[in-house]
Write a protein that holds these residues in place. Structure first.
Motif, short mmCIF file in Angstrom:
data_model
loop_
_atom_site.label_atom_id
_atom_site.label_comp_id
_atom_site.label_asym_id
_atom_site.label_seq_id
_atom_site.Cartn_x
_atom_site.Cartn_y
_atom_site.Cartn_z
N GLU A 64 12.69 0.56 2.10
CA GLU A 64 11.34 0.85 1.60
C GLU A 64 10.33 0.03 2.39
O GLU A 64 10.55 -1.13 2.70
N ILE A 65 9.19 0.67 2.70
CA ILE A 65 8.12 -0.01 3.42
C ILE A 65 6.83 0.15 2.63
O ILE A 65 6.40 1.27 2.33
N LEU A 66 6.21 -0.99 2.28
CA LEU A 66 4.96 -0.99 1.54
C LEU A 66 3.84 -1.52 2.44
O LEU A 66 4.01 -2.55 3.09
N VAL A 67 2.72 -0.81 2.46
CA VAL A 67 1.54 -1.24 3.20
C VAL A 67 0.40 -1.40 2.19
O VAL A 67 -0.02 -0.43 1.56
N ASP A 68 -0.04 -2.63 2.02
CA ASP A 68 -1.06 -2.94 1.01
C ASP A 68 -0.63 -2.41 -0.36
O ASP A 68 -1.43 -1.85 -1.11
N GLY A 69 0.66 -2.55 -0.66
CA GLY A 69 1.21 -2.14 -1.95
C GLY A 69 1.54 -0.67 -2.07
O GLY A 69 2.02 -0.23 -3.12
N ILE A 70 1.32 0.12 -1.00
CA ILE A 70 1.55 1.57 -1.05
C ILE A 70 2.78 1.92 -0.24
O ILE A 70 2.93 1.50 0.91
N PRO A 76 2.03 8.71 2.16
CA PRO A 76 1.71 8.41 3.57
C PRO A 76 0.22 8.43 3.89
O PRO A 76 -0.25 7.59 4.66
N ILE A 77 -0.53 9.37 3.33
CA ILE A 77 -1.95 9.45 3.64
C ILE A 77 -2.69 8.22 3.14
O ILE A 77 -3.48 7.60 3.87
N GLU A 78 -2.42 7.84 1.88
CA GLU A 78 -3.09 6.67 1.30
C GLU A 78 -2.71 5.40 2.07
O GLU A 78 -3.56 4.53 2.31
N ALA A 79 -1.44 5.28 2.44
CA ALA A 79 -0.99 4.10 3.17
C ALA A 79 -1.65 4.03 4.55
O ALA A 79 -2.09 2.97 5.00
N LYS A 80 -1.73 5.18 5.23
CA LYS A 80 -2.29 5.20 6.58
C LYS A 80 -3.78 4.90 6.60
O LYS A 80 -4.31 4.46 7.62
N LYS A 81 -4.45 5.14 5.48
CA LYS A 81 -5.87 4.77 5.39
C LYS A 81 -6.05 3.27 5.49
O LYS A 81 -7.13 2.78 5.85
N LYS A 82 -5.00 2.52 5.16
CA LYS A 82 -5.07 1.06 5.18
C LYS A 82 -4.76 0.48 6.56
O LYS A 82 -4.91 -0.73 6.77
#
Length: 245
Positions: A64-70, A76-82
């Motif tokens: 699992e990979i979390l980016v800013d908690g996502i 993927p779209i919400e995570a890539k916005k970060k």
């Protein structure tokens, strides 16, 4: 409010060639807000594969990979916005002008006309791209393309800035400016995660580093912590010792 880890990898693995080549093997890693995190390793160690999984270009086989908690796989779209991402090779749309490309990126992220105008004015000035921004990208040097990608990656003020060998092709002045941008980014509570082969840069710039070899993390911590574990040897000696095994 509790501050989240801005990047978290949980038991992440990735193989190629029908599982015959284990590029990344059970990686666990946490990158904190407000830190510059250096990701070091020899060629083929798994650095770029790891980065491409974090930004959502590649899917992990496990983990699992979390980016800013996502979760990058579930949202993927919400995570890539970060994320602001600068790849190791500046592949861009050569038939666009520099300005067309930056406006395209700004449109993708929904950046207002006022904000994009202010940011473009700033970045084009410091990177000395104003005179070339109306030219086709195919006429740009490698270094100019790199500066264009750096500008594009920061237009939307990402909380996570990920760079793969970002100093390649940059002249000394631009390299200095990039380091300043990285430091300023973390002062705002954001995170910079970057890979590099330039050990001196990592040693001077990073709050923490990880060394990866054959898909596994073989060292992780502050420079002081890592040097203490290895009897205060230089980073170069530690790197060679850990990656020759």
């Amino acid at each position: 409010m509790e501050v989240k880890d801005l990047i978290e990898l949980k038991n992440v693995s990735k193989s190629y060639n029908n599982g015959k080549i284990k590029a990344v093997d059970g990686l666990n890693l946490v990158v904190n807000p407000g830190e510059i995190f250096g990701f070091l390793g020899p060629n083929g160690a798994g650095k770029t594969t790891t980065i491409k999984m974090i930004v959502g270009i590649l899917k992990p086989d496990e983990g699992e990979i979390l980016v800013d908690g996502i979760d990058i796989q579930k949202n993927p779209i919400e995570a890539k916005k970060k994320i602001g991402y600068v790849p190791d090779e500046p592949y861009i749309y050569d038939k666009l002008t520099g300005l067309e490309y930056l406006n395209f990126i700004a449109d993708v992220y929904g950046i207002s006309e006022k904000e994009r105008r202010e940011k473009l004015e700033y970045f084009l000035e410091i990177f000395e791209l104003k005179n070339a921004i109306g030219d086709l990208i195919q006429s740009y040097s490698h270094g100019m393309k790199q500066k264009l990608l750096i500008t594009a990656a920061l237009l939307h003020s990402p909380s996570v800035w990920i760079l793969d060998e970002p100093m390649t092709g940059l002249d000394p002045r631009s390299s200095f400016l990039l380091k300043e941008l990285m430091a300023n980014h973390t002062k705002a509570g954001f995170t910079v995660f970057f890979s590099t082969h330039i050990l001196e840069v990592a040693e001077r710039l990073c709050d923490r580093i990880a060394i990866i070899n054959k898909g596994k993390i073989v060292a992780c911590g502050t420079m002081e912590e890592i040097k203490k574990q290895h009897e205060w040897e230089s980073l170069e000696k530690i790197f060679l010792e850990l990656t020759e095994k």
